[in-house]
Design an enzyme around this catalytic site. Structure first.
Site, PDB file in Angstrom:
ATOM      1  N   ASP A 138      47.617  43.337  27.237  1.00 14.56           N
ATOM      2  CA  ASP A 138      46.973  44.774  27.488  1.00 14.56           C
ATOM      3  C   ASP A 138      45.656  44.934  27.783  1.00 14.56           C
ATOM      4  O   ASP A 138      44.853  45.692  27.174  1.00 14.56           O
ATOM      5  CB  ASP A 138      47.388  45.731  26.275  1.00 14.56           C
TER       6      ASP A 138
ATOM      7  N   GLU B  87      55.162  53.002  30.300  1.00  9.95           N
ATOM      8  CA  GLU B  87      53.971  52.884  29.435  1.00  9.95           C
ATOM      9  C   GLU B  87      52.923  52.197  30.389  1.00  9.95           C
ATOM     10  O   GLU B  87      52.998  51.953  31.810  1.00  9.95           O
ATOM     11  CB  GLU B  87      54.563  51.823  28.497  1.00  9.95           C
TER      12      GLU B  87
HETATM   13  O1  FUB Z   1      51.000  45.582  23.053  1.00  8.45           O
HETATM   14  C1  FUB Z   1      51.873  46.501  22.487  1.00  8.45           C
HETATM   15  C2  FUB Z   1      52.689  47.367  23.518  1.00  8.45           C
HETATM   16  O2  FUB Z   1      53.211  46.317  24.510  1.00  8.45           O
HETATM   17  C3  FUB Z   1      51.611  48.010  24.525  1.00  8.45           C
HETATM   18  O3  FUB Z   1      51.421  49.308  24.021  1.00  8.45           O
HETATM   19  C4  FUB Z   1      52.645  48.278  25.587  1.00  8.45           C
HETATM   20  O4  FUB Z   1      51.988  48.739  26.830  1.00  8.45           O
HETATM   21  C5  FUB Z   1      53.145  46.818  25.692  1.00  8.45           C
HETATM   22  O5  FUB Z   1      52.491  45.986  26.451  1.00  8.45           O
END
Ligand code: FUB
Length: 322
Positions: A16, A223
Protein backbone atom coordinates in the site's frame (compact mmCIF):
# COMPACT_ATOMS: atom_id res chain seq x y z
CA UNK A 1 21.25 0.60 -13.94
CA UNK A 2 17.92 -0.92 -12.79
CA UNK A 3 15.21 -1.96 -15.19
CA UNK A 4 11.67 -0.90 -14.25
CA UNK A 5 9.47 -2.12 -12.68
CA UNK A 6 11.75 -2.28 -9.72
CA UNK A 7 11.23 -3.76 -6.25
CA UNK A 8 12.13 -0.84 -4.06
CA UNK A 9 12.78 -2.49 -0.72
CA UNK A 10 13.32 -6.26 -0.98
CA UNK A 11 14.78 -6.26 2.55
CA UNK A 12 11.28 -6.27 4.13
CA UNK A 13 7.63 -6.88 3.25
CA UNK A 14 5.72 -3.64 2.74
CA UNK A 15 2.52 -2.77 0.84
CA UNK A 16 0.00 0.00 0.00
CA UNK A 17 2.79 2.50 -0.84
CA UNK A 18 1.70 6.14 -0.52
CA UNK A 19 4.38 8.15 -2.33
CA UNK A 20 4.80 11.89 -1.70
CA UNK A 21 7.46 14.45 -2.62
CA UNK A 22 8.58 16.56 0.33
CA UNK A 23 11.52 18.98 0.21
CA UNK A 24 12.63 17.59 -3.16
CA UNK A 25 12.88 13.99 -1.89
CA UNK A 26 10.56 11.05 -2.55
CA UNK A 27 8.99 9.55 0.59
CA UNK A 28 6.98 6.33 0.71
CA UNK A 29 4.56 5.57 3.54
CA UNK A 30 3.67 1.85 3.26
CA UNK A 31 1.81 -0.67 5.36
CA UNK A 32 4.29 -2.97 7.10
CA UNK A 33 3.46 -6.63 6.44
CA UNK A 34 4.63 -9.50 8.59
CA UNK A 35 3.73 -13.11 9.21
CA UNK A 36 1.54 -12.92 12.31
CA UNK A 37 0.26 -16.48 11.94
CA UNK A 38 -3.35 -15.19 11.73
CA UNK A 39 -5.71 -17.25 9.57
CA UNK A 40 -6.60 -15.84 6.13
CA UNK A 41 -10.24 -14.76 5.78
CA UNK A 42 -12.43 -12.45 3.65
CA UNK A 43 -12.16 -9.71 6.28
CA UNK A 44 -8.39 -9.42 5.99
CA UNK A 45 -7.71 -11.11 9.33
CA UNK A 46 -4.30 -12.07 7.92
CA UNK A 47 -3.29 -8.37 7.64
CA UNK A 48 -2.37 -8.02 11.32
CA UNK A 49 0.08 -5.12 10.87
CA UNK A 50 1.36 -3.44 14.03
CA UNK A 51 3.49 -0.51 12.92
CA UNK A 52 4.55 1.89 10.16
CA UNK A 53 7.94 2.72 8.68
CA UNK A 54 8.87 5.48 6.22
CA UNK A 55 11.14 4.91 3.23
CA UNK A 56 12.83 7.58 1.14
CA UNK A 57 15.02 7.94 -1.92
CA UNK A 58 16.25 10.67 -4.24
CA UNK A 59 16.46 8.65 -7.47
CA UNK A 60 13.41 6.47 -8.12
CA UNK A 61 14.97 4.44 -10.92
CA UNK A 62 18.44 3.74 -9.51
CA UNK A 63 18.73 5.25 -6.05
CA UNK A 64 19.29 3.49 -2.78
CA UNK A 65 16.22 3.35 -0.53
CA UNK A 66 16.57 4.49 3.08
CA UNK A 67 14.37 2.92 5.76
CA UNK A 68 14.00 5.63 8.41
CA UNK A 69 12.64 3.06 10.85
CA UNK A 70 9.43 2.81 12.81
CA UNK A 71 7.34 5.99 12.89
CA UNK A 72 4.27 4.74 14.77
CA UNK A 73 3.10 1.47 16.32
CA UNK A 74 -0.09 0.07 17.85
CA UNK A 75 1.26 0.48 21.39
CA UNK A 76 1.88 4.23 20.82
CA UNK A 77 -1.83 5.06 20.43
CA UNK A 78 -4.37 4.68 23.24
CA UNK A 79 -7.40 4.25 20.98
CA UNK A 80 -5.86 1.68 18.61
CA UNK A 81 -6.55 -2.00 19.19
CA UNK A 82 -4.93 -3.67 16.17
CA UNK A 83 -4.41 -3.77 12.40
CA UNK A 84 -2.59 -0.62 11.30
CA UNK A 85 -3.55 -0.63 7.61
CA UNK A 86 -2.91 1.87 4.83
CA UNK A 87 -1.76 5.43 5.61
CA UNK A 88 -0.71 8.64 3.87
CA UNK A 89 1.03 11.89 4.80
CA UNK A 90 0.25 15.50 3.88
CA UNK A 91 2.26 18.64 4.63
CA UNK A 92 0.75 21.91 5.80
CA UNK A 93 2.73 24.94 7.02
CA UNK A 94 5.88 22.89 7.58
CA UNK A 95 4.21 20.17 9.62
CA UNK A 96 3.58 16.61 8.44
CA UNK A 97 0.30 14.84 9.16
CA UNK A 98 0.22 11.05 9.04
CA UNK A 99 -3.37 9.94 8.47
CA UNK A 100 -3.81 6.21 9.03
CA UNK A 101 -6.45 3.52 9.36
CA UNK A 102 -6.54 1.16 12.33
CA UNK A 103 -9.08 -0.78 14.36
CA UNK A 104 -10.13 0.68 17.68
CA UNK A 105 -10.51 -1.44 20.80
CA UNK A 106 -14.02 -2.49 19.63
CA UNK A 107 -12.58 -3.72 16.28
CA UNK A 108 -14.08 -0.79 14.32
CA UNK A 109 -11.83 0.85 11.73
CA UNK A 110 -11.24 4.58 12.31
CA UNK A 111 -8.82 7.13 10.86
CA UNK A 112 -6.18 8.62 13.14
CA UNK A 113 -3.73 11.51 12.82
CA UNK A 114 -0.13 11.76 14.04
CA UNK A 115 1.95 14.93 13.60
CA UNK A 116 5.67 15.47 12.92
CA UNK A 117 8.06 18.32 12.15
CA UNK A 118 9.80 16.28 9.47
CA UNK A 119 8.56 13.78 6.85
CA UNK A 120 10.76 11.19 8.57
CA UNK A 121 9.04 11.67 11.93
CA UNK A 122 8.91 11.12 14.87
CA UNK A 123 5.10 11.28 14.59
CA UNK A 124 3.12 12.23 17.70
CA UNK A 125 -0.31 10.53 17.70
CA UNK A 126 -3.54 12.28 18.63
CA UNK A 127 -5.38 10.78 21.61
CA UNK A 128 -8.55 10.04 19.64
CA UNK A 129 -9.43 9.16 16.05
CA UNK A 130 -10.82 11.82 13.68
CA UNK A 131 -14.43 12.55 14.74
CA UNK A 132 -16.87 10.98 12.30
CA UNK A 133 -14.21 8.87 10.59
CA UNK A 134 -14.74 5.24 9.61
CA UNK A 135 -13.40 2.52 7.29
CA UNK A 136 -9.88 2.41 5.79
CA UNK A 137 -7.30 3.50 3.22
CA UNK A 138 -6.93 7.28 3.61
CA UNK A 139 -5.32 9.26 0.80
CA UNK A 140 -4.44 12.84 1.79
CA UNK A 141 -4.44 15.01 -1.33
CA UNK A 142 -3.22 18.63 -1.25
CA UNK A 143 -4.82 20.73 -3.97
CA UNK A 144 -3.11 23.69 -5.67
CA UNK A 145 -4.93 26.12 -3.34
CA UNK A 146 -3.48 24.40 -0.26
CA UNK A 147 -6.72 22.67 0.80
CA UNK A 148 -6.25 19.06 1.88
CA UNK A 149 -8.83 16.40 1.08
CA UNK A 150 -8.89 12.93 2.59
CA UNK A 151 -10.32 10.15 0.42
CA UNK A 152 -11.10 6.91 2.21
CA UNK A 153 -13.14 3.71 2.32
CA UNK A 154 -12.92 0.00 1.64
CA UNK A 155 -15.37 -2.89 1.32
CA UNK A 156 -15.48 -6.27 3.12
CA UNK A 157 -12.84 -6.13 5.89
CA UNK A 158 -12.65 -2.37 5.37
CA UNK A 159 -16.21 -2.15 6.80
CA UNK A 160 -17.62 0.46 4.37
CA UNK A 161 -20.78 -1.64 3.95
CA UNK A 162 -21.60 -0.91 7.59
CA UNK A 163 -22.28 2.78 6.84
CA UNK A 164 -24.81 4.82 4.90
CA UNK A 165 -24.87 8.65 4.85
CA UNK A 166 -22.00 8.60 7.39
CA UNK A 167 -24.11 6.72 9.95
CA UNK A 168 -23.50 3.18 11.16
CA UNK A 169 -26.23 0.81 9.96
CA UNK A 170 -27.98 -1.63 12.29
CA UNK A 171 -26.84 -4.36 9.92
CA UNK A 172 -24.32 -4.08 7.11
CA UNK A 173 -25.55 -4.02 3.51
CA UNK A 174 -23.18 -4.91 0.67
CA UNK A 175 -24.86 -3.87 -2.61
CA UNK A 176 -24.84 -6.45 -5.41
CA UNK A 177 -25.79 -6.75 -9.08
CA UNK A 178 -27.78 -3.75 -10.35
CA UNK A 179 -27.67 -1.80 -7.08
CA UNK A 180 -25.44 1.28 -7.15
CA UNK A 181 -21.86 0.48 -6.09
CA UNK A 182 -20.72 1.71 -2.68
CA UNK A 183 -18.69 4.89 -3.18
CA UNK A 184 -15.41 5.96 -1.67
CA UNK A 185 -15.72 9.07 0.54
CA UNK A 186 -13.95 12.42 0.66
CA UNK A 187 -13.77 15.11 3.35
CA UNK A 188 -11.80 18.35 3.41
CA UNK A 189 -9.56 18.66 6.48
CA UNK A 190 -10.04 21.67 8.78
CA UNK A 191 -7.29 24.23 9.49
CA UNK A 192 -5.94 22.21 12.43
CA UNK A 193 -5.48 19.18 10.10
CA UNK A 194 -6.74 17.07 13.00
CA UNK A 195 -10.45 16.90 12.11
CA UNK A 196 -12.73 16.84 9.08
CA UNK A 197 -14.03 20.29 8.15
CA UNK A 198 -17.23 18.75 6.78
CA UNK A 199 -19.32 15.61 6.60
CA UNK A 200 -17.69 13.10 4.24
CA UNK A 201 -19.22 13.07 0.77
CA UNK A 202 -19.55 10.14 -1.67
CA UNK A 203 -17.22 9.90 -4.65
CA UNK A 204 -19.55 8.86 -7.44
CA UNK A 205 -18.04 7.15 -10.50
CA UNK A 206 -20.14 7.42 -13.66
CA UNK A 207 -20.00 5.32 -16.81
CA UNK A 208 -19.71 6.90 -20.27
CA UNK A 209 -23.53 7.42 -20.31
CA UNK A 210 -23.47 9.34 -17.03
CA UNK A 211 -24.91 6.53 -14.90
CA UNK A 212 -23.30 5.51 -11.58
CA UNK A 213 -21.32 2.25 -11.79
CA UNK A 214 -23.30 -0.68 -10.45
CA UNK A 215 -22.17 -3.04 -7.68
CA UNK A 216 -21.86 -5.92 -10.15
CA UNK A 217 -19.47 -4.01 -12.41
CA UNK A 218 -15.90 -5.40 -12.20
CA UNK A 219 -14.64 -1.79 -12.47
CA UNK A 220 -16.47 -0.50 -9.41
CA UNK A 221 -14.67 0.99 -6.40
CA UNK A 222 -13.54 -1.42 -3.66
CA UNK A 223 -10.62 0.22 -1.76
CA UNK A 224 -7.24 2.02 -2.16
CA UNK A 225 -8.40 5.54 -3.10
CA UNK A 226 -5.74 7.78 -4.60
CA UNK A 227 -6.01 11.28 -6.08
CA UNK A 228 -3.60 13.08 -8.37
CA UNK A 229 -3.97 16.12 -10.57
CA UNK A 230 -2.65 16.41 -14.10
CA UNK A 231 -3.17 19.35 -16.46
CA UNK A 232 -5.83 20.77 -14.12
CA UNK A 233 -7.89 17.57 -14.16
CA UNK A 234 -8.55 15.40 -11.08
CA UNK A 235 -7.69 11.70 -11.40
CA UNK A 236 -9.33 9.38 -8.88
CA UNK A 237 -7.76 5.91 -8.96
CA UNK A 238 -8.66 2.87 -6.90
CA UNK A 239 -8.60 -0.90 -6.53
CA UNK A 240 -11.56 -3.02 -7.60
CA UNK A 241 -10.76 -5.60 -4.87
CA UNK A 242 -12.27 -8.93 -5.83
CA UNK A 243 -11.75 -8.26 -9.57
CA UNK A 244 -8.12 -7.30 -8.76
CA UNK A 245 -7.70 -4.27 -11.04
CA UNK A 246 -6.41 -0.77 -10.55
CA UNK A 247 -8.78 1.62 -12.36
CA UNK A 248 -9.14 5.37 -12.72
CA UNK A 249 -11.80 7.98 -13.34
CA UNK A 250 -11.46 11.70 -14.07
CA UNK A 251 -13.35 14.82 -13.02
CA UNK A 252 -13.24 18.60 -12.76
CA UNK A 253 -13.51 18.93 -8.97
CA UNK A 254 -11.92 17.13 -5.99
CA UNK A 255 -15.47 16.05 -5.07
CA UNK A 256 -16.27 14.65 -8.51
CA UNK A 257 -18.37 13.36 -10.09
CA UNK A 258 -15.78 11.25 -11.85
CA UNK A 259 -16.14 9.46 -15.16
CA UNK A 260 -14.64 6.00 -15.49
CA UNK A 261 -11.73 6.08 -17.95
CA UNK A 262 -10.04 2.68 -17.79
CA UNK A 263 -7.79 0.09 -16.21
CA UNK A 264 -4.38 1.22 -14.97
CA UNK A 265 -2.93 -2.12 -13.97
CA UNK A 266 -3.98 -5.73 -14.58
CA UNK A 267 -4.09 -8.16 -11.63
CA UNK A 268 -0.80 -8.73 -9.84
CA UNK A 269 0.37 -11.81 -7.93
CA UNK A 270 -1.50 -11.72 -4.59
CA UNK A 271 -5.14 -10.89 -3.77
CA UNK A 272 -4.77 -7.17 -3.09
CA UNK A 273 -3.63 -4.43 -5.41
CA UNK A 274 -2.98 -0.92 -4.08
CA UNK A 275 -0.98 1.99 -5.38
CA UNK A 276 -0.11 5.67 -5.51
CA UNK A 277 0.70 7.98 -8.43
CA UNK A 278 3.16 10.84 -8.18
CA UNK A 279 5.36 13.02 -10.37
CA UNK A 280 9.01 13.18 -9.36
CA UNK A 281 11.77 14.98 -11.23
CA UNK A 282 9.57 15.35 -14.32
CA UNK A 283 8.47 11.71 -14.58
CA UNK A 284 5.16 10.21 -13.40
CA UNK A 285 5.33 6.91 -11.51
CA UNK A 286 2.97 4.21 -10.27
CA UNK A 287 3.98 2.80 -6.88
CA UNK A 288 2.28 -0.53 -6.11
CA UNK A 289 2.87 -3.94 -4.61
CA UNK A 290 2.76 -7.64 -5.44
CA UNK A 291 3.58 -10.96 -3.80
CA UNK A 292 6.14 -12.36 -6.24
CA UNK A 293 9.08 -12.17 -3.77
CA UNK A 294 7.09 -14.10 -1.13
CA UNK A 295 6.07 -16.74 -3.72
CA UNK A 296 2.46 -15.59 -3.64
CA UNK A 297 1.86 -15.30 0.12
CA UNK A 298 -0.92 -12.71 -0.05
CA UNK A 299 -0.14 -11.02 3.28
CA UNK A 300 3.59 -10.65 2.51
CA UNK A 301 3.77 -7.97 -0.17
CA UNK A 302 6.66 -6.07 -1.73
CA UNK A 303 6.71 -2.47 -2.97
CA UNK A 304 7.39 -1.82 -6.66
CA UNK A 305 7.55 1.15 -9.01
CA UNK A 306 6.96 1.55 -12.72
CA UNK A 307 6.76 4.62 -14.99
CA UNK A 308 3.29 5.95 -15.82
CA UNK A 309 2.35 8.01 -18.88
CA UNK A 310 -0.61 10.32 -19.55
CA UNK A 311 -1.83 10.46 -23.13
CA UNK A 312 -2.56 13.80 -24.80
CA UNK A 313 -6.33 13.07 -24.62
CA UNK A 314 -6.13 12.87 -20.81
CA UNK A 315 -6.25 9.07 -20.60
CA UNK A 316 -3.47 7.05 -18.94
CA UNK A 317 -1.54 4.28 -20.68
CA UNK A 318 -1.97 0.95 -18.92
CA UNK A 319 1.11 0.29 -16.78
CA UNK A 320 3.41 -2.55 -17.81
CA UNK A 321 4.19 -4.89 -14.89
CA UNK A 322 6.88 -7.14 -16.36
O1 FUB B 1 -2.91 -3.58 3.75
C1 FUB B 1 -4.18 -3.94 4.24
C2 FUB B 1 -5.22 -3.72 3.20
O2 FUB B 1 -4.94 -4.50 2.04
C3 FUB B 1 -5.30 -2.31 2.67
O3 FUB B 1 -5.91 -1.43 3.54
C4 FUB B 1 -6.04 -2.56 1.42
O4 FUB B 1 -6.07 -1.49 0.53
C5 FUB B 1 -5.32 -3.78 0.89
O5 FUB B 1 -4.17 -3.43 0.17
Amino acid sequence: MNKLPRYLFPEDYMADPSANVFNGRLYIYPSHDWDSGATEDDNGGHFEMKDYHVLSLDDVENGEVTDHGQILCVDDVDWVGRQMWDNDVAERDGKYYLIYSAKDKCDIFRLGVAVADSPEGPFRPQQDPIRGSYSIDPCAFKDDDGEIYVYFGGLWGGQLQRYRDNKALESAHLPAGDEDALPSRVAKMDDSMLQFAEEPKPIVILDADGNPLKAGNPHRFFEASWMHKYNGRYYFSYSTGDSHLLCYATGDSPYGPFTFRGVLLDPVVGWTTHHSIVEYKGQWYLFYHDCVPSDGVTWLRSVKVQRLYHNSDGTIMKVVNE
